[in-house]
Write a protein that holds these residues in place. Structure first.
Motif, mmCIF file in Angstrom:
data_model
loop_
_atom_site.group_PDB
_atom_site.id
_atom_site.type_symbol
_atom_site.label_atom_id
_atom_site.label_comp_id
_atom_site.label_asym_id
_atom_site.label_seq_id
_atom_site.Cartn_x
_atom_site.Cartn_y
_atom_site.Cartn_z
ATOM 1 N N GLY A 206 0.830 -1.206 0.000
ATOM 2 C CA GLY A 206 0.000 0.000 0.000
ATOM 3 C C GLY A 206 0.865 1.257 0.000
ATOM 4 N N ALA A 207 1.982 1.193 0.734
ATOM 5 C CA ALA A 207 2.909 2.337 0.765
ATOM 6 C C ALA A 207 3.500 2.544 -0.626
ATOM 7 N N GLY A 208 3.842 1.457 -1.290
ATOM 8 C CA GLY A 208 4.372 1.547 -2.658
ATOM 9 C C GLY A 208 3.360 2.213 -3.585
ATOM 10 N N ARG A 209 2.084 1.820 -3.425
ATOM 11 C CA ARG A 209 1.029 2.420 -4.269
ATOM 12 C C ARG A 209 0.894 3.910 -3.976
ATOM 13 N N LEU A 210 0.893 4.235 -2.685
ATOM 14 C CA LEU A 210 0.751 5.644 -2.290
ATOM 15 C C LEU A 210 1.898 6.483 -2.879
ATOM 16 N N ALA A 211 3.098 5.914 -2.851
ATOM 17 C CA ALA A 211 4.258 6.641 -3.400
ATOM 18 C C ALA A 211 4.072 6.876 -4.901
ATOM 19 N N ARG A 212 3.565 5.875 -5.606
ATOM 20 C CA ARG A 212 3.356 6.039 -7.062
ATOM 21 C C ARG A 212 2.272 7.079 -7.335
ATOM 22 N N GLU A 213 1.209 7.045 -6.521
ATOM 23 C CA GLU A 213 0.095 7.978 -6.756
ATOM 24 C C GLU A 213 0.479 9.429 -6.465
ATOM 25 N N THR A 214 1.278 9.611 -5.411
ATOM 26 C CA THR A 214 1.552 10.983 -4.951
ATOM 27 C C THR A 214 2.867 11.544 -5.481
ATOM 28 N N GLY A 215 3.820 10.662 -5.771
ATOM 29 C CA GLY A 215 5.165 11.138 -6.129
ATOM 30 C C GLY A 215 5.955 11.592 -4.915
ATOM 31 N N TRP A 216 5.426 11.354 -3.709
ATOM 32 C CA TRP A 216 6.145 11.768 -2.495
ATOM 33 C C TRP A 216 7.387 10.913 -2.295
ATOM 34 N N VAL A 217 8.331 11.481 -1.575
ATOM 35 C CA VAL A 217 9.529 10.752 -1.165
ATOM 36 C C VAL A 217 9.122 9.559 -0.287
ATOM 37 N N VAL A 218 9.843 8.450 -0.449
ATOM 38 C CA VAL A 218 9.670 7.290 0.436
ATOM 39 C C VAL A 218 10.845 7.260 1.398
ATOM 40 N N GLN A 219 10.579 7.048 2.674
ATOM 41 C CA GLN A 219 11.691 6.861 3.618
ATOM 42 C C GLN A 219 11.404 5.658 4.502
ATOM 43 N N THR A 220 12.431 4.863 4.733
ATOM 44 C CA THR A 220 12.299 3.701 5.612
ATOM 45 C C THR A 220 13.691 3.306 6.090
ATOM 46 N N HIS A 221 13.762 2.246 6.894
ATOM 47 C CA HIS A 221 15.047 1.737 7.380
ATOM 48 C C HIS A 221 15.349 0.432 6.671
ATOM 49 N N LEU A 222 16.637 0.165 6.482
ATOM 50 C CA LEU A 222 17.056 -1.051 5.795
ATOM 51 C C LEU A 222 18.352 -1.569 6.404
ATOM 52 N N SER A 223 18.312 -2.824 6.859
ATOM 53 C CA SER A 223 19.556 -3.536 7.179
ATOM 54 C C SER A 223 20.481 -2.742 8.111
ATOM 55 N N GLU A 224 19.936 -2.406 9.281
ATOM 56 C CA GLU A 224 20.724 -1.624 10.246
ATOM 57 C C GLU A 224 21.504 -2.551 11.173
ATOM 58 N N THR A 225 20.830 -3.608 11.690
ATOM 59 C CA THR A 225 21.544 -4.559 12.563
ATOM 60 C C THR A 225 21.309 -5.987 12.060
ATOM 61 N N ARG A 226 22.195 -6.877 12.475
ATOM 62 C CA ARG A 226 22.067 -8.272 12.032
ATOM 63 C C ARG A 226 20.809 -8.912 12.618
ATOM 64 N N ALA A 227 20.481 -8.581 13.865
ATOM 65 C CA ALA A 227 19.286 -9.164 14.491
ATOM 66 C C ALA A 227 18.027 -8.728 13.733
ATOM 67 N N GLU A 228 17.999 -7.474 13.320
ATOM 68 C CA GLU A 228 16.870 -6.951 12.542
ATOM 69 C C GLU A 228 16.763 -7.695 11.204
ATOM 70 N N CYS A 229 17.896 -7.910 10.542
ATOM 71 C CA CYS A 229 17.883 -8.607 9.241
ATOM 72 C C CYS A 229 17.333 -10.023 9.409
ATOM 73 N N ALA A 230 17.744 -10.699 10.499
ATOM 74 C CA ALA A 230 17.264 -12.075 10.739
ATOM 75 C C ALA A 230 15.755 -12.056 10.973
ATOM 76 N N LEU A 231 15.285 -11.061 11.694
ATOM 77 C CA LEU A 231 13.845 -10.964 11.983
ATOM 78 C C LEU A 231 13.055 -10.692 10.694
ATOM 79 N N VAL A 232 13.590 -9.850 9.848
ATOM 80 C CA VAL A 232 12.913 -9.560 8.567
ATOM 81 C C VAL A 232 12.825 -10.836 7.727
ATOM 82 N N LYS A 233 13.896 -11.602 7.709
ATOM 83 C CA LYS A 233 13.892 -12.871 6.954
ATOM 84 C C LYS A 233 12.788 -13.788 7.477
ATOM 85 N N ARG A 234 12.677 -13.850 8.818
ATOM 86 C CA ARG A 234 11.668 -14.732 9.421
ATOM 87 C C ARG A 234 10.247 -14.220 9.111
#
Ligand code: GUN
Ligand code: ZN
Length: 411
Positions: A206-234
């Motif tokens: 839905g965020a991806g769709r909103l970004a396409r509709e509005t042209g607004w900047v997208v901001q998020t976090h990516l791959s900051e810690t190893r524990a976070e990466c493992a949790l995202v995988k799960r």
């Protein structure tokens, strides 16, 4: 200092000092001169001894574009220095309780004003900033920063899982509220899914769709810690982290991805192909012991780099100290550190480009009147590397005035 939307002065203001100027093909140089601002913009830049009579400044002053912070959390300014935890525990113990206070729109509005004044006092005139999940408070943050003349992007945070119940909004409701945010002054809304841990697939898509509709900047976090990466995988069926955002349509040239420390080569390749930016946050990475970002590796993979304070993950509000942190992180990795000129460029024109703010970050005729005037008390111009001397000795008490869009907002 003015705290409300002030009318743009119609008469000219002339600032004199050592100007930090862009030089085509050669980065930045410092030269004595004068900046003339009128009607909110830089009308002219005069290099040399002569020129119109100065209203402020002297040959001893240093004048540079306002700083741009490419990743910062407005509700976290009172949480700086909560130490001793790794990212996920720190979010749950320190950060989510602080953000829950923004349930009260008046509290959020008051705090946004305090934060705006702090940003300006450190010379920051543009941001890509996170508010909280609360729509009215996120709108208040947009309004308040705009009233202070600050430029950039502010996002209502999207979270529908893995956070306290009071900070969760179901995807449909959250996205519909986010789509109703209104830009004001020089601030636009930003599509802000917090990270793949706290967002379901439905929320990310839905965020991806909103970004396409509005042209607004997208901001998020990516791959900051190893524990976070493992949790995202799960949580996301074993997919690699960057791929999760790719499948949701979140990667593009207006996407700012905080951190990006633990990325595989194919993830860096994907970001490069999409033209997405990594918002490197060296002071936060050190504070939270997340790891040390390899800027040189990301750049040679073709990924564009922005720089953020990530307050309160990062304890430093001054972008000059964050720039210094970037140099230090590269040294720690044993890679070629950015030069001092590159570091000054990063926190001015480089970050402005990352945020799509084409009319700021440079002392150039036609650019917005976003200017910092400082009076260093060191003999930095006699140093072997004057811009390095200035960066390492930088003292926020040197800042005498900060202008946003031609209006004095600090000093
Ligand atoms: N990852 C998800 N949310 C946050 C945050 O608020 N700060 C930092 N440093 N990392 C995050
Ligand atoms: Zn962050």
């Amino acid at each position: 200092m003015s705290t409300s939307e002030s009318p743009t002065p119609s008469s000219a203001i002339v600032l004199e000092g050592q100007l930090l100027l862009p030089v085509t093909g050669r980065g930045l140089e410092v030269a004595l001169g004068r900046v003339v601002m009128r009607g909110g913009v830089i009308e002219a830049v005069h290099v040399g001894e002569s020129g119109p009579r100065a209203d402020l400044g002297s040959p001893e002053h240093f004048i540079c574009p306002g700083f741009v912070d490419a990743h910062v959390h407005l509700p976290q300014f009172d949480s700086i220095g909560v130490d001793g935890m790794e990212l996920l525990e720190w979010l749950h113990q320190a950060i989510f309780p602080a953000e829950a206070k923004w349930e009260d729109e008046r509290y959020a509005s008051e705090m946004s004003g305090r934060v705006a004044r702090q940003l300006l006092s450190f010379g920051t005139t543009a941001v890509a900033a996170y508010a909280t999940v609360h729509p009215a408070s996120a709108q208040a943050a947009i309004d308040v920063l705009a009233e202070h003349g600050i430029a950039g992007h502010v996002g209502q945070v999207l979270m529908d899982r893995e956070a306290p119940a009071e900070l969760l909004l179901p995807a449909r409701e959250a996205l519909s509220a986010a789509g109703r945010m209104r830009g004001r002054g020089r601030i636009q809304p930003a599509v802000t899914p917090r990270f793949a841990v706290t967002c379901s697939r439905e929320m990310l898509e839905g965020a991806g769709r909103l970004a396409r509709e509005t042209g607004w900047v997208v901001q998020t976090h990516l791959s900051e810690t190893r524990a976070e990466c493992a949790l995202v995988k799960r949580l996301h069926g074993g997919e690699n982290y960057a791929e999760v955002y790719e499948r949701a349509g979140l990667l593009g040239h207006r996407t700012l991805l905080g951190h990006g420390i633990h990325l595989a080569d194919e993830e860096l390749g994907l970001l490069a192909m999409r033209g997405a930016w990594i918002a490197h946050c060296p002071t936060a990475n050190r504070f939270l012991r997340a790891g040390t970002f390899d800027r040189a590796r990301a750049m040679s993979a073709g990924v564009k780099i922005a720089l953020g304070s990530d307050v309160a993950g990062g304890p430093d509000r001054s972008m000059v100290r964050v720039a210094r942190g970037m140099i230090e992180a590269a040294k720690e990795r044993g890679t070629r550190p950015p030069t001092s000129a590159e570091a000054w460029w990063q926190i001015t024109g480089g970050n402005a480009w990352a945020l799509g703010l084409v009319d700021t970050g440079r002392l150039e005729a036609g650019c917005a009147g976003d200017v910092v005037v400082a009076r260093p008390d060191s003999r930095w111009r006699e140093a072997a590397d004057p811009l390095g001397a200035l960066m390492y000795a930088w003292d926020d008490r040197w800042v005498e005035g900060v202008w946003c869009g031609g209006t004095r907002r600090y000093g």
